[in-house]
Motif scaffolding. Structure first.
Motif, PDB file in Angstrom:
ATOM      1  N   SER A  25     -19.215 -12.381  -7.709  1.00 47.92           N
ATOM      2  CA  SER A  25     -19.952 -11.283  -7.870  1.00 47.92           C
ATOM      3  C   SER A  25     -20.847 -11.177  -6.731  1.00 47.92           C
ATOM      4  O   SER A  25     -21.341 -12.068  -5.899  1.00 47.92           O
ATOM      5  CB  SER A  25     -20.868 -11.279  -9.085  1.00 47.92           C
ATOM      6  OG  SER A  25     -21.728 -12.212  -9.115  1.00 47.92           O
ATOM      7  N   PHE A  27     -20.079  -9.149  -3.886  1.00 45.74           N
ATOM      8  CA  PHE A  27     -19.648  -8.778  -2.383  1.00 45.74           C
ATOM      9  C   PHE A  27     -19.907  -7.315  -2.091  1.00 45.74           C
ATOM     10  O   PHE A  27     -19.774  -6.575  -2.957  1.00 45.74           O
ATOM     11  CB  PHE A  27     -18.237  -9.191  -2.367  1.00 45.74           C
ATOM     12  CG  PHE A  27     -17.699 -10.752  -2.238  1.00 45.74           C
ATOM     13  CD1 PHE A  27     -17.336 -11.208  -3.465  1.00 45.74           C
ATOM     14  CD2 PHE A  27     -18.017 -11.288  -1.265  1.00 45.74           C
ATOM     15  CE1 PHE A  27     -16.961 -12.640  -3.472  1.00 45.74           C
ATOM     16  CE2 PHE A  27     -17.734 -12.468  -1.092  1.00 45.74           C
ATOM     17  CZ  PHE A  27     -17.065 -13.436  -2.207  1.00 45.74           C
ATOM     18  N   PHE A  29     -18.101  -5.756   0.278  1.00 45.92           N
ATOM     19  CA  PHE A  29     -16.798  -4.879   0.674  1.00 45.92           C
ATOM     20  C   PHE A  29     -15.934  -5.333  -0.328  1.00 45.92           C
ATOM     21  O   PHE A  29     -15.805  -6.374  -0.956  1.00 45.92           O
ATOM     22  CB  PHE A  29     -16.504  -5.174   2.067  1.00 45.92           C
ATOM     23  CG  PHE A  29     -17.432  -4.716   2.761  1.00 45.92           C
ATOM     24  CD1 PHE A  29     -18.244  -5.761   3.626  1.00 45.92           C
ATOM     25  CD2 PHE A  29     -18.051  -3.479   3.399  1.00 45.92           C
ATOM     26  CE1 PHE A  29     -19.077  -5.786   4.661  1.00 45.92           C
ATOM     27  CE2 PHE A  29     -19.122  -3.305   4.105  1.00 45.92           C
ATOM     28  CZ  PHE A  29     -19.360  -4.355   4.818  1.00 45.92           C
ATOM     29  N   ASP A  30     -14.902  -4.630  -0.663  1.00 49.49           N
ATOM     30  CA  ASP A  30     -13.624  -4.923  -1.574  1.00 49.49           C
ATOM     31  C   ASP A  30     -12.919  -6.108  -0.751  1.00 49.49           C
ATOM     32  O   ASP A  30     -12.176  -6.826  -1.551  1.00 49.49           O
ATOM     33  CB  ASP A  30     -12.912  -3.699  -1.608  1.00 49.49           C
ATOM     34  CG  ASP A  30     -13.466  -2.729  -2.549  1.00 49.49           C
ATOM     35  OD1 ASP A  30     -13.283  -1.658  -2.836  1.00 49.49           O
ATOM     36  OD2 ASP A  30     -14.444  -3.159  -3.567  1.00 49.49           O
ATOM     37  N   ASP A  31     -13.093  -6.157   0.443  1.00 50.34           N
ATOM     38  CA  ASP A  31     -12.139  -7.231   1.214  1.00 50.34           C
ATOM     39  C   ASP A  31     -12.812  -8.322   1.414  1.00 50.34           C
ATOM     40  O   ASP A  31     -14.067  -8.324   2.183  1.00 50.34           O
ATOM     41  CB  ASP A  31     -11.475  -6.560   2.501  1.00 50.34           C
ATOM     42  CG  ASP A  31     -10.438  -7.389   3.208  1.00 50.34           C
ATOM     43  OD1 ASP A  31     -10.594  -7.486   4.317  1.00 50.34           O
ATOM     44  OD2 ASP A  31      -9.961  -8.210   2.467  1.00 50.34           O
ATOM     45  N   TYR A  32     -12.496  -9.204   1.028  1.00 53.63           N
ATOM     46  CA  TYR A  32     -13.061 -10.590   1.157  1.00 53.63           C
ATOM     47  C   TYR A  32     -12.116 -11.922   0.928  1.00 53.63           C
ATOM     48  O   TYR A  32     -11.056 -11.514   0.606  1.00 53.63           O
ATOM     49  CB  TYR A  32     -14.416 -10.982   0.289  1.00 53.63           C
ATOM     50  CG  TYR A  32     -14.206 -10.800  -1.107  1.00 53.63           C
ATOM     51  CD1 TYR A  32     -14.204  -9.673  -1.953  1.00 53.63           C
ATOM     52  CD2 TYR A  32     -13.754 -11.862  -1.995  1.00 53.63           C
ATOM     53  CE1 TYR A  32     -13.999  -9.437  -3.172  1.00 53.63           C
ATOM     54  CE2 TYR A  32     -13.511 -12.049  -3.373  1.00 53.63           C
ATOM     55  CZ  TYR A  32     -13.397 -10.482  -3.779  1.00 53.63           C
ATOM     56  OH  TYR A  32     -13.293 -10.450  -5.345  1.00 53.63           O
ATOM     57  N   SER A  52      -7.274 -14.013   0.407  1.00 53.37           N
ATOM     58  CA  SER A  52      -7.923 -12.772   0.596  1.00 53.37           C
ATOM     59  C   SER A  52      -7.608 -11.848  -0.476  1.00 53.37           C
ATOM     60  O   SER A  52      -6.670 -11.548  -0.939  1.00 53.37           O
ATOM     61  CB  SER A  52      -7.339 -12.331   2.177  1.00 53.37           C
ATOM     62  OG  SER A  52      -5.913 -11.632   1.892  1.00 53.37           O
ATOM     63  N   SER A  53      -8.841 -11.122  -0.611  1.00 50.33           N
ATOM     64  CA  SER A  53      -8.831 -10.220  -1.612  1.00 50.33           C
ATOM     65  C   SER A  53      -7.863  -9.093  -1.756  1.00 50.33           C
ATOM     66  O   SER A  53      -7.383  -8.369  -2.413  1.00 50.33           O
ATOM     67  CB  SER A  53     -10.137  -9.914  -2.288  1.00 50.33           C
ATOM     68  OG  SER A  53     -10.781  -9.153  -1.391  1.00 50.33           O
ATOM     69  N   GLY A  54      -7.503  -8.691  -0.248  1.00 47.39           N
ATOM     70  CA  GLY A  54      -7.400  -7.426   0.085  1.00 47.39           C
ATOM     71  C   GLY A  54      -5.591  -7.317   0.137  1.00 47.39           C
ATOM     72  O   GLY A  54      -5.181  -6.606  -0.652  1.00 47.39           O
ATOM     73  N   ASN A  74      -8.132  -9.384  -9.295  1.00 47.02           N
ATOM     74  CA  ASN A  74      -9.251  -8.520  -8.546  1.00 47.02           C
ATOM     75  C   ASN A  74     -10.056  -7.754  -9.581  1.00 47.02           C
ATOM     76  O   ASN A  74     -11.183  -7.302  -9.630  1.00 47.02           O
ATOM     77  CB  ASN A  74      -8.608  -7.527  -7.470  1.00 47.02           C
ATOM     78  CG  ASN A  74      -8.059  -8.028  -6.176  1.00 47.02           C
ATOM     79  OD1 ASN A  74      -9.025  -8.896  -5.910  1.00 47.02           O
ATOM     80  ND2 ASN A  74      -7.142  -7.893  -5.761  1.00 47.02           N
ATOM     81  N   ASN A  77     -12.479 -10.128 -10.655  1.00 48.12           N
ATOM     82  CA  ASN A  77     -13.207 -10.749  -9.610  1.00 48.12           C
ATOM     83  C   ASN A  77     -12.939 -12.237  -9.685  1.00 48.12           C
ATOM     84  O   ASN A  77     -14.196 -12.786  -9.474  1.00 48.12           O
ATOM     85  CB  ASN A  77     -14.512 -10.241  -9.457  1.00 48.12           C
ATOM     86  CG  ASN A  77     -14.612  -8.811  -8.866  1.00 48.12           C
ATOM     87  OD1 ASN A  77     -13.693  -8.338  -8.167  1.00 48.12           O
ATOM     88  ND2 ASN A  77     -15.795  -8.016  -9.079  1.00 48.12           N
ATOM     89  N   GLN A 100     -16.989 -12.952   3.769  1.00 53.16           N
ATOM     90  CA  GLN A 100     -16.979 -11.454   3.681  1.00 53.16           C
ATOM     91  C   GLN A 100     -16.567 -10.726   4.964  1.00 53.16           C
ATOM     92  O   GLN A 100     -16.400  -9.714   5.011  1.00 53.16           O
ATOM     93  CB  GLN A 100     -18.269 -10.718   3.259  1.00 53.16           C
ATOM     94  CG  GLN A 100     -18.767 -11.485   1.975  1.00 53.16           C
ATOM     95  CD  GLN A 100     -20.058 -10.407   1.760  1.00 53.16           C
ATOM     96  OE1 GLN A 100     -19.947  -9.354   1.434  1.00 53.16           O
ATOM     97  NE2 GLN A 100     -21.132 -11.385   1.842  1.00 53.16           N
TER      98      GLN A 100
END
Length: 123
Positions: A25, A27, A29-32, A52-54, A74, A77, A100
């Motif tokens: 929890s 972050f 940005f959405d990309d991490y 990577s989350s993206g 995602n 999270n 991040q």
């Protein structure tokens, strides 16, 4: 502030399986990226895997390639580390960590860390 909470560690016999979870929890940005690291007594910390989350790109250490699988949900999270065919050498405290800022990879800098969860593989 980024917060990471690990769960799922425990005691397992050689050849067994465990699944670790890392709830993230905070972050910005959405990309991490979320990485799993481990440290055994008397040994240096070792990068195990990260994702990577993206785009879902994954990275694995040679020592766990083919036995461990990292995945991410995602919507929750949460990052999971499925560990199969466990060996005594896998015994360690496992930490999840967050990054991040790309680029991502096990050799990059992770600035947020969880409290760790113990994994013990008995022979």
């Amino acid at each position: 502030e980024v917060q990471l909470v690990e769960s799922g560690g425990g005691l397992v016999q050689v050849g067994g399986s465990l699944r670790l979870s890392c709830a993230a929890s905070g972050f910005i940005f959405d990309d991490y990226a979320i990485g799993w690291f481990r440290q055994a007594p008397g040994k240096e910390r070792e990068g195990v895997s990260c994702i990577s989350s993206g785009d879902g790109t994954t990275y694995y250490a040679d020592s766990v390639e083919g036995r461990f699988t990292i995945s991410i949900d995602n919507a929750k999270n949460t990052v999971y580390l499925q560990m199969n065919s466990l060996k005594p050498d896998d015994t360690a405290v496992y930490y999840c960590a967050g990054d991040q800022y790309p680029p991502y990879g096990l050799g990059e800098y992770f600035d947020s860390w969880g409290q760790g969860t113990q994994v013990t593989v008995s022979s």
